[in-house]
Design a protein around this motif. Structure first.
Motif, PDB file in Angstrom:
ATOM      1  N   ALA A   1       0.842  -1.201   0.000  1.00  0.00           N
ATOM      2  CA  ALA A   1       0.000   0.000   0.000  1.00  0.00           C
ATOM      3  C   ALA A   1       0.872   1.244   0.000  1.00  0.00           C
ATOM      4  O   ALA A   1       1.878   1.304   0.689  1.00  0.00           O
ATOM      5  CB  ALA A   1      -0.912   0.011   1.221  1.00  0.00           C
ATOM      6  N   THR A   2       0.508   2.198  -0.793  1.00  0.00           N
ATOM      7  CA  THR A   2       1.196   3.482  -0.838  1.00  0.00           C
ATOM      8  C   THR A   2       0.368   4.488  -0.066  1.00  0.00           C
ATOM      9  O   THR A   2      -0.835   4.602  -0.308  1.00  0.00           O
ATOM     10  CB  THR A   2       1.346   3.962  -2.297  1.00  0.00           C
ATOM     11  N   PRO A   3       0.983   5.221   0.874  1.00  0.00           N
ATOM     12  CA  PRO A   3       0.196   6.218   1.605  1.00  0.00           C
ATOM     13  C   PRO A   3      -0.470   7.184   0.640  1.00  0.00           C
ATOM     14  O   PRO A   3       0.152   7.683  -0.281  1.00  0.00           O
ATOM     15  CB  PRO A   3       1.235   6.947   2.465  1.00  0.00           C
TER      16      PRO A   3
ATOM     17  N   GLN B   1      -0.490   9.473   8.385  1.00  0.00           N
ATOM     18  CA  GLN B   1      -0.866   8.159   7.872  1.00  0.00           C
ATOM     19  C   GLN B   1      -0.949   8.175   6.351  1.00  0.00           C
ATOM     20  O   GLN B   1      -0.610   7.207   5.688  1.00  0.00           O
ATOM     21  CB  GLN B   1      -2.214   7.757   8.473  1.00  0.00           C
ATOM     22  N   MET B   2      -1.379   9.309   5.803  1.00  0.00           N
ATOM     23  CA  MET B   2      -1.531   9.429   4.356  1.00  0.00           C
ATOM     24  C   MET B   2      -0.226   9.819   3.674  1.00  0.00           C
ATOM     25  O   MET B   2      -0.186   9.964   2.463  1.00  0.00           O
ATOM     26  CB  MET B   2      -2.622  10.455   4.015  1.00  0.00           C
TER      27      MET B   2
ATOM     28  N   PRO C   1     -11.663  13.805   5.269  1.00  0.00           N
ATOM     29  CA  PRO C   1     -11.548  14.317   6.642  1.00  0.00           C
ATOM     30  C   PRO C   1     -11.870  15.813   6.705  1.00  0.00           C
ATOM     31  O   PRO C   1     -11.409  16.595   5.887  1.00  0.00           O
ATOM     32  CB  PRO C   1     -10.088  14.035   7.005  1.00  0.00           C
ATOM     33  N   CYS C   2     -12.698  16.165   7.668  1.00  0.00           N
ATOM     34  CA  CYS C   2     -13.155  17.542   7.859  1.00  0.00           C
ATOM     35  C   CYS C   2     -12.259  18.207   8.892  1.00  0.00           C
ATOM     36  O   CYS C   2     -12.270  17.817  10.059  1.00  0.00           O
ATOM     37  CB  CYS C   2     -14.613  17.518   8.333  1.00  0.00           C
TER      38      CYS C   2
ATOM     39  N   SER D   1      -3.659  15.649  12.202  1.00  0.00           N
ATOM     40  CA  SER D   1      -2.229  15.420  11.948  1.00  0.00           C
ATOM     41  C   SER D   1      -1.922  13.935  11.852  1.00  0.00           C
ATOM     42  O   SER D   1      -1.110  13.516  11.023  1.00  0.00           O
ATOM     43  CB  SER D   1      -1.381  16.057  13.052  1.00  0.00           C
ATOM     44  N   ALA D   2      -2.564  13.131  12.696  1.00  0.00           N
ATOM     45  CA  ALA D   2      -2.362  11.677  12.640  1.00  0.00           C
ATOM     46  C   ALA D   2      -2.829  11.133  11.290  1.00  0.00           C
ATOM     47  O   ALA D   2      -2.152  10.292  10.679  1.00  0.00           O
ATOM     48  CB  ALA D   2      -3.107  10.988  13.781  1.00  0.00           C
TER      49      ALA D   2
END
Length: 191
Positions: free
Chosen positions: A6-8, A49-50, A33-34, A44-45
């Protein structure tokens, strides 16, 4: 292409389920994400992660860190980022309570209508859609009290306390709303 790691930030395919969102991330109605519904730490998390890396301090415009040699991991937090749910909430409550504090003691019918109109629109335009819908529901349950400054200030304090209860925050003594938001504390500490 099958069985690749998987690629972020990559769009998940049939073999790649979406990564679970960090706790506290609220999705907007667009499915993304809002920011204004999510705390800075949760957002930020998700960004980490992305694979969204924070820029080094020297690449941050308008940052005092740009002139220091502080490592990126120790750089001070920026003050000019989009508001998260906590910043937006604190600023909004400050504005709303200040409006209540300057509301007339004996408002005219036009002034009463104006405040009702403002809150109807405010509850539809508020950037955090979850918060907006929650406030709309509160206003259906508890009609805005506009007949006096005291009635309106207490209604708003009760509304704020309802949010505080849901968030597990301390409840404010509404008998002190005017001292907190209008006149200042009796001990003179605001003078």
């Amino acid at each position: 292409m099958a069985n690749q790691p998987a690629t972020p930030g990559a769009v998940p395919g049939p073999e790649q389920p979406p990564a679970p969102l960090p706790k506290g991330v609220v999705l907007g109605k667009d499915g993304k994400p809002c920011r204004s519904c999510t705390s800075k730490s949760a957002f930020s998390a998700w960004a980490s992660q992305m694979g969204h890396a924070k820029p080094a301090p020297s690449s941050r415009p308008f940052s005092s860190a740009a002139t220091t040699s502080t490592p990126a991991s120790e750089a001070p937090a920026r003050k000019d980022c989009p508001a998260d749910v906590e910043t937006l909430g604190r600023s909004t409550w400050t504005l709303l309570h200040t409006i209540a504090a300057t509301y007339p003691p004996k408002p005219t019918p036009v002034e009463q209508n104006n405040i009702r109109d403002f809150f109807r629109l405010f509850s539809k335009l508020y950037p955090c859609w979850v918060c907006a819908e929650d406030f709309q529901a509160y206003m259906k349950k508890e009609a805005i009290k506009t007949e006096s400054r005291d009635a309106f200030g207490n209604w708003l304090c009760d509304a704020h306390n309802e949010v505080n209860r849901k968030l597990g925050k301390p409840i404010f003594d509404c008998s002190k709303w005017e001292e907190r938001w209008r006149t200042g504390w009796k001990d003179g500490s605001c003078d």
